[in-house]
Design an enzyme around this catalytic site. Structure first.
Site, short mmCIF file in Angstrom:
data_model
loop_
_atom_site.label_atom_id
_atom_site.label_comp_id
_atom_site.label_asym_id
_atom_site.label_seq_id
_atom_site.Cartn_x
_atom_site.Cartn_y
_atom_site.Cartn_z
N GLU A 294 0.66 -1.18 0.17
CA GLU A 294 0.10 -0.10 0.12
C GLU A 294 0.89 1.26 0.13
O GLU A 294 2.53 1.70 0.55
CB GLU A 294 -1.15 0.05 1.15
CG GLU A 294 -2.32 1.15 1.08
CD GLU A 294 -2.51 1.18 2.76
OE1 GLU A 294 -2.19 2.55 3.39
OE2 GLU A 294 -2.73 0.31 2.72
N CYS B 231 -3.26 6.54 5.59
CA CYS B 231 -3.58 6.42 3.81
C CYS B 231 -5.10 6.93 3.29
O CYS B 231 -4.87 7.15 2.45
CB CYS B 231 -3.51 4.98 4.03
SG CYS B 231 -4.30 3.76 5.10
#
Length: 506
Positions: free
Chosen positions: A262, A299
């Site tokens: 990620e 995120c």
């Protein structure tokens, strides 16, 4: 502090040192010395994981579920110490870390329940048919664990995306031993959680190589770990540059392996006309709150808001600026993150066509809100404006018309999330955007904010590159377990030789 880290690596149930050390840089309290992983210790850890796989990879779902639950128990037993050292290292408030600890243990318990159900195994059976042309054999299929997995701790989640976080929990649930490379921003937190996992393994009678923790601040340690020939997959949460370098190493191995990374996302919000006219100021306040939550170090931080230019868009930007102006500077996770945030802020402020609305002063390890506006035309002309700046920074993009807003959606890179703010009269406009947005993101939201990721069966936390390196996977939710499994078909195999989970199928 009750817990005093010793700074060693956990390998095969033993705490082992190395000659080279690095010094932690906590937000508060005295710096501590931690050993730097070298090739010898990395090799020991991975070989210990491989040795553990021959029993753990063939353990029952009941045994693995008991292990996951025991890890959660051991983490909870150390709760106050984890909060204390985690807060000192990261600067995160106690309440945030306590919530993150609950998320971490809750995720472990969720995965335990999920594997007991057995549906994740995707078991299939085609009985033999001697009358078919040609005759078909008996075929049985089940998902099997792949082997040792390397996991990299994340800077922004010392618990939920680190030592016992989602990647570790899902790999252990699948039946894969784990070697964690702890993040140098919170090595003490990694150590105490590693201690909890080791205690759980001992109490459950599991091979101690099932989990190892390697500390280190050098890139060389990470490179050596992902290129070790016994590692079968990698879980990573971090920067685009660091993640891409490790991804390339995984692909260049003699035997390439999957890299579940990620890497970055700006999580765009599209404000449709009626919602903007009817609720613009409320949306602006909500966006500002989401943008600055945790000093923007999530995120799923919603860094970009796309509107249609006009008075409503101006009022939205003004309301967001007012809300952000009331938020003062706060400590960020590391000095490096704070420096990168200020550099990114400066670069955006200097881009042609960008107007600065908020740029509060901050220095050292602090970050403070920043807000900019830009036309849709200038945004499309400057691709760098769509790159993530990790921190409390937002850009309001004012598209000239609906066609330009669609062009922005179409040109967006891969995202973790995309959000539509809409009222009923916006439905047709929204319908034209959804096909584009679902190609860009793993999660689509309506009338909400993406900050915060529910740990649930249906959650998808991933998306097309650069949000993640594998668009078919998620790092949150029970489907995360599937990353560390592979399908194996057994043809005309005697029942005694089948995995236990297949013996009673058919």
């Amino acid at each position: 502090m009750t817990f005093e880290p010793h700074g060693k690596h956990l390998i095969g149930g033993e705490w082992l040192a190395t000659d080279v050390t690095f010094t932690s840089r906590p937000a508060s309290g005295a710096p501590l010395e931690f050993c730097e992983a070298n090739e010898k210790r990395i090799d020991q850890a991975v070989k210990s994981a491989e040795a553990a796989f021959w029993t753990y990879g063939y353990s029952t779902r009941q045994e693995r579920a008991a292990f996951l639950n025991k890890i959660a128990d051991e983490i909870e037993k150390r709760g106050s110490d984890i909060t204390e050292i985690g807060s000192a290292e990261s600067g995160l408030p106690a309440g945030r870390l306590e919530g993150e600890r609950g998320r971490t243990t809750g995720q472990l318990r969720l995965f335990a329940r999920h594997i007991l159900d057995g549906d994740y195994l995707d078991r299939r059976h085609d009985p033999a048919n001697a009358d078919a042309t040609p005759p078909s054999p008996d075929l049985k299929m089940v998902q099997r664990p792949i082997g040792p997995v390397a996991v990299f701790g994340a800077s922004n989640f010392p618990l939920a995306f680190s030592t016992a976080g989602g990647d570790t929990a899902s790999a252990l649930a699948a039946g894969c031993p784990v070697v964690v490379k702890g993040h140098p921003a919170h090595p003490g937190t990694a150590e105490i959680v590693g201690e909890a996992i080791a205690a759980a393994a001992e109490k459950c009678g599991i091979h101690p190589g099932v989990f190892s923790l390697l500390q280190g601040a050098s890139r060389e340690a990470g490179s050596a770990l992902v290129t070790h020939p016994l590692i079968r997959a990698v879980g990573f949460t971090g920067s685009l540059a660091g993640g891409r370098a490790l991804f390339d190493l995984c692909a260049q191995r003699d035997e390439p392996i999957p890299f579940f990374g990620e890497l970055g996302s700006v999580n765009p919000n599209f404000l449709l006309p009626d919602a903007l006219a009817n609720r613009g100021e409320d949306i602006a306040k909500g966006w500002a709150g989401s943008l600055t939550m945790g000093v923007g170090q999530f995120c799923t931080n919603p860094g970009i808001a796309i509107t249609l230019a006009g008075p409503e868009s101006d009022r939205f930007a003004e309301a967001a600026a007012k809300a952000l102006g009331e938020v003062g500077p706060s400590v960020m996770l590391t000095e490096g993150i704070a420096d990168a945030f200020r550099q990114g802020r400066t670069e955006i402020a200097g881009t042609d066509g960008v107007k600065t609305l908020v740029q509060a002063a901050c220095e050292g390890r602090e970050g403070a809100p920043a807000l900019f506006t830009v036309s849709g035309k200038d945004f499309l002309a400057n691709p760098a404006l769509a790159h993530e700046v990790f921190g409390p920074l937002g850009i309001v993009v004012m598209a000239a018309n609906a066609q330009e807003m669609r062009a922005i959606a179409e040109r967006m890179e891969g995202q973790l999330t995309c959000t539509l703010h809409m009222d009923d009269d916006d439905t047709e406009f929204a319908r034209s955007l959804v096909p584009m947005l679902e190609r860009k993101a793993g999660r689509l939201l309506a009338n909400g904010f993406a900050t915060g990721v529910a740990v649930a069966d249906a959650m998808v936390h991933g998306g097309p590159y650069p949000a993640s390196t594998n668009f078919g996977a998620t790092s949150v939710g029970t489907m995360a377990i599937r990353r560390f499994l592979r399908p194996v078909c057994y043809q005309s195999m005697p029942s005694a030789l089948l995995p236990e989970d297949l013996r009673h199928v058919g």
